[in-house]
Enzyme design. Structure first.
Site, mmCIF file in Angstrom:
data_model
loop_
_atom_site.group_PDB
_atom_site.id
_atom_site.type_symbol
_atom_site.label_atom_id
_atom_site.label_comp_id
_atom_site.label_asym_id
_atom_site.label_seq_id
_atom_site.Cartn_x
_atom_site.Cartn_y
_atom_site.Cartn_z
ATOM 1 N N GLU A 174 0.889 -1.245 0.113
ATOM 2 C CA GLU A 174 -0.029 -0.033 0.162
ATOM 3 C C GLU A 174 0.930 1.235 -0.046
ATOM 4 O O GLU A 174 1.918 1.382 0.404
ATOM 5 C CB GLU A 174 -0.698 0.019 1.271
ATOM 6 C CG GLU A 174 -0.195 0.039 2.452
ATOM 7 C CD GLU A 174 -0.882 -0.404 3.887
ATOM 8 O OE1 GLU A 174 -1.498 0.460 4.226
ATOM 9 O OE2 GLU A 174 -0.659 -1.639 4.500
ATOM 10 N N LYS A 227 2.910 4.662 1.057
ATOM 11 C CA LYS A 227 3.081 5.172 2.116
ATOM 12 C C LYS A 227 2.844 6.709 2.305
ATOM 13 O O LYS A 227 3.420 7.345 1.350
ATOM 14 C CB LYS A 227 4.865 4.962 2.286
ATOM 15 C CG LYS A 227 5.355 5.422 3.950
ATOM 16 C CD LYS A 227 6.728 5.072 3.914
ATOM 17 C CE LYS A 227 7.284 5.522 5.379
ATOM 18 N NZ LYS A 227 7.141 6.789 5.715
ATOM 19 N N ASP A 233 2.663 10.355 2.950
ATOM 20 C CA ASP A 233 3.477 11.275 3.544
ATOM 21 C C ASP A 233 2.877 12.267 4.232
ATOM 22 O O ASP A 233 2.658 13.516 4.029
ATOM 23 C CB ASP A 233 4.295 12.107 2.504
ATOM 24 C CG ASP A 233 5.564 12.649 2.959
ATOM 25 O OD1 ASP A 233 5.937 12.720 4.201
ATOM 26 O OD2 ASP A 233 6.190 13.164 2.099
ATOM 27 N N TYR A 250 -4.818 2.647 8.357
ATOM 28 C CA TYR A 250 -3.850 1.538 7.808
ATOM 29 C C TYR A 250 -3.284 0.591 8.925
ATOM 30 O O TYR A 250 -2.737 -0.391 8.697
ATOM 31 C CB TYR A 250 -2.835 2.156 6.918
ATOM 32 C CG TYR A 250 -1.968 3.167 7.688
ATOM 33 C CD1 TYR A 250 -0.987 2.870 8.831
ATOM 34 C CD2 TYR A 250 -1.803 4.275 7.276
ATOM 35 C CE1 TYR A 250 -0.227 3.780 9.672
ATOM 36 C CE2 TYR A 250 -1.061 5.410 7.711
ATOM 37 C CZ TYR A 250 -0.399 4.945 8.885
ATOM 38 O OH TYR A 250 0.572 6.070 9.474
ATOM 39 N N LYS A 288 10.806 2.661 0.183
ATOM 40 C CA LYS A 288 11.138 4.201 -0.270
ATOM 41 C C LYS A 288 11.409 4.517 -1.699
ATOM 42 O O LYS A 288 12.334 3.839 -2.433
ATOM 43 C CB LYS A 288 12.152 4.941 0.684
ATOM 44 C CG LYS A 288 12.024 4.636 2.166
ATOM 45 C CD LYS A 288 10.918 5.304 2.588
ATOM 46 C CE LYS A 288 10.938 6.802 2.643
ATOM 47 N NZ LYS A 288 11.686 7.117 3.938
ATOM 48 N N CYS A 313 42.726 17.285 17.685
ATOM 49 C CA CYS A 313 41.080 17.782 17.979
ATOM 50 C C CYS A 313 41.155 19.258 17.522
ATOM 51 O O CYS A 313 41.988 20.107 18.172
ATOM 52 C CB CYS A 313 40.724 17.582 19.337
ATOM 53 S SG CYS A 313 39.268 18.594 19.588
ATOM 54 N N CYS A 317 40.433 21.347 20.985
ATOM 55 C CA CYS A 317 41.110 21.646 22.238
ATOM 56 C C CYS A 317 42.650 21.088 21.892
ATOM 57 O O CYS A 317 43.629 21.164 22.897
ATOM 58 C CB CYS A 317 40.466 20.949 23.348
ATOM 59 S SG CYS A 317 40.891 18.970 23.169
ATOM 60 N N CYS A 365 38.476 12.383 19.837
ATOM 61 C CA CYS A 365 39.469 13.499 20.481
ATOM 62 C C CYS A 365 39.870 12.878 21.950
ATOM 63 O O CYS A 365 38.642 12.395 22.625
ATOM 64 C CB CYS A 365 38.668 14.824 20.714
ATOM 65 S SG CYS A 365 39.362 15.810 22.196
HETATM 66 S S1 IVH Z 1 2.082 0.901 9.050
HETATM 67 C C1 IVH Z 1 3.776 -0.722 13.094
HETATM 68 N N1 IVH Z 1 1.411 1.749 6.625
HETATM 69 O O1 IVH Z 1 5.218 5.884 8.312
HETATM 70 C C2 IVH Z 1 3.839 0.147 11.871
HETATM 71 N N2 IVH Z 1 2.625 3.452 7.977
HETATM 72 O O2 IVH Z 1 8.175 5.376 8.417
HETATM 73 C C3 IVH Z 1 2.590 0.741 11.602
HETATM 74 N N3 IVH Z 1 2.898 5.569 7.350
HETATM 75 O O3 IVH Z 1 5.182 5.909 11.533
HETATM 76 C C4 IVH Z 1 2.846 1.756 10.358
HETATM 77 N N4 IVH Z 1 1.813 5.383 5.450
HETATM 78 O O4 IVH Z 1 3.203 7.425 10.124
HETATM 79 C C5 IVH Z 1 1.990 2.114 7.874
HETATM 80 N N5 IVH Z 1 0.255 2.714 4.789
HETATM 81 C C6 IVH Z 1 1.296 2.988 6.137
HETATM 82 C C7 IVH Z 1 1.787 4.080 6.267
HETATM 83 C C8 IVH Z 1 2.498 4.360 7.328
HETATM 84 C C9 IVH Z 1 2.529 5.940 6.092
HETATM 85 C C10 IVH Z 1 3.875 6.322 8.223
HETATM 86 C C11 IVH Z 1 3.543 5.967 9.659
HETATM 87 C C12 IVH Z 1 4.846 5.564 10.261
HETATM 88 C C13 IVH Z 1 5.997 5.977 9.376
HETATM 89 C C14 IVH Z 1 7.004 4.784 9.467
#
Ligand code: IVH
Length: 709
Positions: A126, A128, A130, A236, A324, A429, A432, A447
């Protein structure tokens, strides 16, 4: 980037616009400093901009703004939202940057679960999003509170604001009695553009990107302002639940959708890593037309019972990863290489760059890591840039990794000039003058000045007041630097902070009479300091800045020992690096020999110890709840697994045992406490019997440790 006009050449209208621009950058930098782990602009750049602001004000006094950065002492802190502790921690995700990382992720999971490559293992993929994550707690179907992620353990209560977001239902039917829904608050591109247009019309500050706009809008003290901002929410994940939502991730998402939450329509089931990579490419293709920012694709194991088996590492789940999108790259020139001395004495080279915009942020410096990195080698001595060392004057490709610290990807050799010289790393250093020594196996030179090195002392103090440590309102890096060199009111060690008010009272040159200070700001600072005398044990341990002790380790230690007295007694007793106290320290899950040694060394250094004792005398250290680790029957014990395990894989058995504080060894000796023998166990089980070591079946082991199979 447009070139800055010198102050002497500014017209009045240019000066007005420039003051508006500077207040925006400087207040964002102040906010960043307190709300993020790392500031987005360097201290030097901050100082330069602040000076430019003051110079313009001096040239055009009638243009000085009411919100002028010159009148601000500390960073504004969000002390205004109440804090709520998450019942289930809000974690972050590990990252994958290429296809190989995705294959490795799948490989690790299969190994842990004991699945061969031909066995089916489903994932979800899915986007991610932002934005910023938010946890919504519903009890009996009613929204009780909405909490930001914060540091993962404690977040800010933004319930009133969250209630204004139309994607967040106030009530839901057909839900578990306790339900925590987690997801991302974000702002769409069109809404972001319209908001900035309105801001322009009002002459108000513009947001740099949709993420900042979403964060700024959610964290408004006046919920009416949040209500006027077009925020959205995708669900999510989840936190505490009184009953499971479903058996699979995909069904749980469907269930959340059914309950009235928006879920991302691009979520799909994938059959293994190749399929994940295909779906990644499909999502990346749509990135520009989605209408909201995404910065990668998140993969999760679909089967929730497998997720439960896989569990978590310190801060990330084993069952999920964020793949990413490649970072944006920009070209610029290295104007200088400077050496910064950190709180542990490490000499860190930093490249000062011709400022350039990367991913929406102006970058003017980048980390160069260490001597080897500059020369083109990694920490193992492998070549990373064949024939391309990094030199002053070089043109380089810069990118932002993990979205904060800029890095250099490569050198553009074709632009190197004939007179360029390799960089010579200093052997003393720069702060110092003590010799800088690189010990065997250490990638950095340090140092050797210890407590006499002012740079180490200042950096230790900055760390002490940083956000995850004492987080004192109005006492950030800038103020530490100022007080460190202060003649009347110096802060040379942490205890000095807590004596500041008393010393000020006894002094003729009062803080309140200084430039930039007044009665109110001085008394605010003293109040902010006094407020932090009461400090939780984990924050204190972290604040001490002991090498290898980060905030996760500090929490582990705090939860293991419970109180400062027990902690310091244990450190004293572990002094000889042998005996029961030393073994107990080493047996704590997450504490290895390296950290144990650093801890013991630091508490046994007489000068450091005296400074710590002076600090403790000023504080009221709050005990922490003692976690089970050390009370567990197998904590501190050594166990050997042998034969075939049937209820869990070897890897899983090892991680679980270590999580309980046990040490897992490969061979049986007199020091072994338990041997867990599965079918086919041979010589190890035999040897255990000979040595009188307890031999357990796998089921008996699970029983003893209170685990389920
Ligand atoms: S799952 C236990 N799903 O990415 C993990 N996170 O880099 C639960 N985020 O802190 C997170 N889209 O804020 C998950 N589809 C997605 C997401 C997502 C954005 C963010 C979330 C998390 C951060 C981690």
């Amino acid at each position: 980037m447009t070139k800055e006009v010198p102050v002497s050449e500014l017209s009045k209208s240019q000066a007005r616009a420039e003051l508006a621009r500077l207040v925006e950058i400087l207040s964002a930098a102040n906010a960043d400093y307190h709300s993020k782990d790392a500031p987005t602009i360097s201290d030097a750049e901050y100082d330069r901009l602040k000076k430019r602001n003051a110079d313009i004000e001096a040239a055009f006094p009638d243009l000085k703004r009411d919100d002028s950065p010159s009148d601000q002492v500390g960073a504004p802190v969000s002390e205004t939202f109440s804090k709520i502790t998450h019942r289930v921690r809000m974690l972050s995700l590990g990252n994958a940057f290429n296809d190989e990382d995705v294959q490795d992720f799948d490989g690790r999971i299969r190994k842990y679960l004991g699945l061969t490559p031909d066995m089916d293992l489903l994932y979800t993929a899915e986007p991610k999003i932002d934005g910023l994550s938010l946890s919504l707690r519903y009890e009996m179907g009613r929204l009780i509170h909405a909490v930001t992620r914060g540091d993962g353990e404690v977040g800010e209560n933004v319930t009133n604001n969250a209630r204004t977001i139309s994607d967040i239902p106030q009530t839901i039917t057909n839900a578990p009695a306790v339900l925590e829904i987690r997801g991302e608050v974000y702002m769409g591109h069109a809404d972001f553009a319209a908001l900035n247009q309105r801001q322009t019309e009002k002459g108000a500050k513009l947001f740099a990107n949709p993420r900042n706009a979403a964060a700024g809008s959610l964290r408004q003290l006046d919920a009416k302002i949040t209500a006027s901002r077009p925020l959205k929410f995708f669900a999510y994940a989840w936190g505490e639940l009184s009953e499971a939502l479903a058996d699979t991730q995909m069904d749980a998402i469907a269930r959340m959708n059914h309950m009235g939450f928006s879920t991302n329509p691009l979520t799909e089931i994938c059959h293994g890593p190749n399929d994940l990579i295909v779906h990644y490419a499909a999502i990346e293709d749509q990135r520009a037309t989605l209408g909201y920012d995404i910065d990668g694709v998140v993969y999760k194991v679909n089967d929730l019972s497998l997720q439960a088996r896989l569990g978590f590492r310190a801060t990330t789940p084993r069952w999920a990863i964020a793949h990413k999108f490649p970072a944006e790259i920009a070209h610029t020139r290295i104007e200088a290489i400077e050496i910064q001395v950190g709180r542990t004495g490490a000499l860190s080279p930093v490249a000062r760059l011709l400022p350039v915009t990367v991913g929406g942020v102006v970058v003017s410096n980048a980390t160069l890591h260490n001597e080897d990195y500059i020369a083109g080698r990694d920490s193992k001595g492998n070549t990373i840039r064949e024939g391309r060392d990094i030199r002053v004057g070089d043109w380089v490709e810069v990118y932002r990794a993990g979205d904060v610290i800029p890095k250099i990807r490569d050198v553009v050799l074709s632009k190197r000039t004939d007179d360029s010289q390799p960089y010579v790393f200093p052997d003393v250093c720069p702060e110092c003058g003590s010799p800088a020594v690189r010990e065997d196996g250490d990638s950095v030179a340090r140092c050797t000045g210890g407590i006499i090195c002012p740079a180490q002392a200042v950096e230790k103090l900055k760390h002490f007041v940083s956000r995850s440590a004492f987080d004192i309102y109005g006492l950030g890096s800038k103020q530490i630097e100022m007080f460190f060199d202060d003649i009347d009111l110096p802060i040379k060690e942490p205890a000095d902070i807590f004596r500041l008010e008393h010393r000020d009272t006894a002094n003729l040159a009062k803080l309140k009479n200084r430039d930039g200070w007044g009665g109110k700001s001085a008394s605010n600072l003293f109040a902010a300091i006094n407020e932090k005398r009461k400090i939780p044990l984990n924050k204190l341990i972290f604040a001490l800045g002991i090498r290898h002790v980060g905030d996760t380790s500090a929490s582990l230690l705090a939860h293991s020992f419970g109180s400062w007295d027990d902690f310091i007694t244990a450190m004293d007793r572990a002094g000889g690096r042998q005996g029961e106290a030393w073994d107990t320290l080493n047996a704590i899950d997450g504490v290895g020999q390296v950290m144990a040694t650093a801890l013991v060394d630091s508490f046994h250094d007489p000068k450091t110890r005296a400074a710590i004792d002076r600090l403790i005398a000023e504080l009221d250290v709050q005990d922490m709840e003692k976690r089970a680790t050390l009370d567990n029957p197998v904590a501190g014990k050594t166990v050997v697994f042998t034969g075939a395990l049937e209820l869990m894989t070897r890897a899983e058995a090892k991680v679980r045992a270590e999580n309980l504080g046990a040490k897992v060894a490969g061979s049986v000796s007199k020091k072994t406490d338990y041997v867990v023998a599965g079918p086919g166990a041979g010589s190890k089980a035999k040897k255990a019997i000979e040595l009188g070591v307890t031999v357990l079946s796998e089921a008996a082991w699970l029983d003893l440790t209170g685990q389920t199979g």
